[in-house]
Design an enzyme around this catalytic site. Structure first.
Site: not given
Ligand code: B3K
Ligand code: ZN
Length: 885
Positions: A268-269, A304
């Protein structure tokens, strides 16, 4: 493919940006065969960057430049220069506006980075460097800007148009199109930008924050999934409450949205106000998702959400600081899960995962510190080390400071750095300032790679009534780091007397004992602690709760381990004693197998597990955890040279012997739990997880007996369970059993019933990919032809190819190398389609040093073949070249 990015980038070269972007105004026009992006960047010279007006160098890849303006003046070809990764132009004053229009092709973007299509919807993934595939920009996290985004698309196919922040305007256009404008009041780096357009339904709820603000919560999914979002919504509300209570963090926008997409590289993002999720981390209901999937959804939703503070409000200065947000946020989500369910079980799961996978990474060619010094492709650094070891580093700070000072430190960090892009040093400084503790030496955990080894020896002096523990720490060399300095290792411990009582702990020089469980700080290469007033030789319980990510060695014998299994007051260490006992027993069997001797199981393991099974007062989840023998991957990790066949044979032999010796208590516990499951509606809570986990592990042992009554029970559970946890567990044991007819029937029934549910079909692929019976590779080949399989969907690749290479060790490591050849073929194909997935899939081949010379040669040959296969992405190139170095 590989352009300038295959150059190595160094932390020591960091420089502040020459220019800043105060405002970013984006307009997207989405069409079926292309999309147009207009960007207006309101820019100024960075006052911290020195005098003069250097060239402005914007990042941009795979963009077709249509128009470029500087302060409303159209630029011709002589006014700028363009390469396949950058656009440069010369500003003439301190403050200026750049306007650009580009054409991009989301409809053919299979890398799933930047703007792309998942099924019929448009969505984005920008972290770490995907925004540069959307428009020309200063795509680095220390450039933070206020974004306004307008999206326009055909109304019928894309009724929902979303971006970060709050919706401020919308309307119709001619020709059946419509548009919406979103404004995000918080400055953010481009990696947190998001856009979604699609035919989506949403479940709506609300949350009242601690200062009584109403926040609208919306989870958007494709219409057929609208019945599977309640669990994610409940998890979100629990996370919001927990972050207020435990960290004092309140949500800041009026709306928080989650969108589920099927094609997604990661879990997820955390895009500001608009989290985009792999559907596997949102959708869960009893009939289609297992207990593990329910817990994963809850943990990822929390993770998230927690990023809104640890990542978004306070972000990273550069990508070397990635663990600043990821390690901290993993620590936060794992504490949330521990508070919500069983703390001990959560700790066991996390440690088992860390020791099996992160320790292997730390011992391999890609080993890097929690804060790396160099990288070629940042996508390769979203690793177990950054996430899981990073979380352990935060946990150690928490252990050393205690909960109150840690909270004081996190409050100071958020207050001091709100709206900034900062470093791991800034985080540690806040912890030091709030606690008054000096963490200078502790910071070696951020800069030195490798898993420290901690050897402990004891000495008892009956006359002086003293008991000493001597610690010797060392850390193996890792790529680029041959010498290591001592770490600060917090060792939580207790001492047990012969009855299993805990002794009061008074160290030499102290006037009074300080409790019965305490934390020693081991800071020297060799260090001795002397306890006084110890009237008989005690048994130490060391590294309680796994208080540091190290490999602990203490010469326990098997009887002592059995004693700790029963008497240690620390639940984690009771499990750990059981694991160590199992490891000793399994290593003995491995030796017997290698010498061609008959295998003989140490009956003490049977006795220990029988005691647990017969004690109905114990937490069932703990009993289930203790019944799970260390996995083949862990046995590989702790071997000097991994003997694939011997490890498999020893573990299977132990499982069969245990199943035979413990049939009666296993059958009793199975039947009791299955009866309860039949009459209890599905609940996603700890006690229910515990009951089903004991039931299912019991079933997996019982089936090894091949008794007809067990087969009947297993088929009944498969056919009649009302939830996926029981159904899938029954399917898995059928697939691993010799009962061909029942197995074929079950697989066909399952596929027929769930053919329209891709996430359930992923489980169906995984169960078969993991089956250790002979012919595994042929089965995987055949499954790749199944209509539900596609290499373009990362979940499918992970479910089938990833599960085979990572979990089916006996088949993947076939002596003829066919498993390696297969994996290399898939990596070569995926390199062109989706470099991030290709590079991750490679990991098992990078571990070639663990195996005997014949396998080493076969694995290296496949790495060489990948290297020679043509134009490689920077992702694959970095991993392959470092593995062969
Ligand atoms: N911050 C995103 C990770 C995205 C990676 C892209 N290559 C997910 C997370 O750690 O919450
Ligand atoms: Zn993260």
């Amino acid at each position: 493919m590989r352009t300038e990015q295959s150059k190595t980038i160094y932390l020591k070269d960091y420089q502040v940006p020459d220019y800043l972007i105060d405002e970013t105004h984006l307009t997207f026009e989405l069409f079926e065969d292309h999309s147009l992006v207009h960007a207006q960047l309101v820019m100024r010279r960075n006052p911290e960057a020195g005098a003069g007006l250097p060239k402005l160098v914007l990042d941009g890849q795979q963009l077709e430049l249509l128009e470029l303006k500087l302060d409303d003046r159209e630029l011709g070809e002589g006014d700028y220069s363009l390469t396949d990764s950058h656009l440069s132009l010369q500003p003439t004053q301190d403050r200026f506006v750049v306007d650009s229009s580009v054409r991009i092709h989301p409809e053919s973007n299979t890398a799933l980075e930047g703007l792309y299509k998942s099924g019929t919807m448009f969505c984005t993934q920008c972290e770490a460097e995907g925004f540069r595939k959307i428009t020309f920009y200063l795509d680095r996290p220390d450039v933070m800007s206020k974004f306004t985004t307008t999206v326009s698309a055909e109304q019928h196919a894309y009724p929902v148009l979303l971006s970060n922040g709050n919706p401020i305007a919308s309307g119709g256009e001619e020709g059946g199109r419509h548009w919406a404008t979103w404004e995000d009041p918080f400055k953010k780096p481009a990696y947190l930008f998001a856009l979604v357009a699609g035919d989506l339904w949403c479940v709506e709820d609300s949350f009242t924050t601690m200062s009584s603000r109403e926040v609208a919560l919306r989870i958007y999914v494709e219409p057929e999934n609208i019945d599977k979002v309640q669990h994610a919504m409940d998890s979100l509300k629990r996370s919001m409450k927990w972050d207020e209570e435990v960290y004092g963090r309140e949500y800041d926008l009026d709306i928080f949205m989650i969108v589920a997409v099927n094609d997604f590289n990661m879990g997820a993002m955390e895009n500001k106000g608009l989290n985009i999720f792999n559907s596997s981390c949102v959708l869960a209901k009893a009939e289609t998702a297992t207990d593990a999937a329910h817990q994963r959804v809850e943990a990822v939703v929390a993770h998230e959400y927690f990023h809104n503070w640890s990542g978004n409000r306070v972000t990273c200065r550069d990508w070397f600081q990635l663990s600043l947000k990821e390690g901290f946020t993993v620590f936060r989500d794992s504490e949330f899960s521990a508070d919500t369910h069983s703390r001990t079980v959560k700790r066991i799961e996390d440690v088992a995962y860390l020791r099996t996978h992160q320790f292997a990474e730390d011992a391999g060619p890609m080993a890097h510190p929690v804060r790396p010094d160099a990288y070629m492709e940042i996508s390769n650094f979203y690793t177990l080390t950054i996430y899981e070891k990073g979380s352990e580093v935060l946990r150690m700070i928490h252990t050393l400071l205690g909960p109150e000072l840690f909270r004081k430190g996190s409050d100071l960090y958020f207050e001091r750095h709100d709206g900034q892009a900062v470093t791991c040093d800034d985080f540690v400084k806040a912890m030091e300032d709030a606690s008054g503790q000096d963490l200078t030496q502790f910071k070696r955990w951020y800069t030195q790679a490798g898993t420290p080894r901690l050897e402990v020896s004891e000495a008892y002096d009956a006359a002086a009534q003293t008991y000493s523990l001597s610690f010797r720490q060392s850390c193996p060399a890792t790529p680029g780091q041959s010498e290591k300095l001592p770490f600060v290792i917090p060792v939580a411990l207790g001492l047990l007397d012969a009855q299993g009582n805990e002794l009061a702990l008074r160290l030499q020089g102290e006037s009074a004992a300080q409790g019965t469980s305490r934390v020693l700080s081991v800071t020297e290469a060799e260090q001795t602690f002397i306890f006084e007033g110890i009237t008989a030789k005690p048994l130490p319980s060391l590294l309680r709760g796994f208080s540091a990510p190290v490999k602990l060695h203490f010469p326990y014998d098997r009887d002592q381990l059995m004693f700790l299994m029963q008497h240690d007051s620390d639940g984690f260490n009771r499990w750990e004693a059981g694991q160590q006992l199992s490891v000793q027993v399994l290593q003995e069997l491995i030796g017997q197998h290698q010498r061609g001797e008959a295998l003989v199981l140490d009956q003490r393991l049977v006795t220990a597990l029988r005691t647990l099974l017969e004690d109905e007062s114990l937490d069932q989840a703990m009993v289930a955890e203790m019944l799970s023998l260390p996995g083949e991957a862990y046995l590989t990790e702790i071997s000097e040279v991994a003997d694939v066949e011997a490890i498999h044979a020893a573990r299977e032999f132990a499982r069969k012997e245990l199943a035979a010796a413990l049939f009666a208590p296993l059958w009793a516990r199975y039947q009791a739990n299955r009866e309860t499951s039949k009459t209890t509606p599905y609940v996603a809570e700890a006690a229910h997880f515990a009951r089903r986990s004991l039931q299912n592990i019991a079933l997996s042992y019982l089936m090894l007996s091949e008794k007809p009554e067990v087969l009947v029970a297993c088929v009944d559970q498969f056919e009649n369970a009302d939830n996926m946890t029981e159904r899938l567990a029954a399917l898995a044991v059928l697939v691993n059993s010799p009962f061909q007819a029942e197995q074929g029937k079950a697989l066909a029934m399952f596929a027929d019933f769930f053919k329209d549910n891709p996430l359930v079909m992923d489980q169906w692929f995984s169960v078969q990919a993991g089956c250790p019976l002979p012919g595994g590779l042929e089965r995987v080949h055949a499954l790749m032809q199944h209509e539900a399989f596609t290499l373009k969907n990362p979940n499918k690749v992970r479910a089938l190819i990833g599960a085979f290479a990572n979990q089916n060790l006996i088949n993947f490591h076939r002596a003829d190398g066919a498993g390696y050849r297969f994996l290399a073929d898939q990596v070569i194909t995926l390199n062109a389609l989706n470099p991030q997935i290709a590079s991750r899939l490679l990991a098992p081949l990078t571990r070639w040093r663990k195996y005997g010379s014949a396998r080493q040669a076969l694995m290296k040959a496949e790495l060489e073949r990948i290297l020679a296969s043509g134009e490689l992405s920077s992702d694959v190139y970095e991993v392959v070249s470092k593995s062969l170095a």
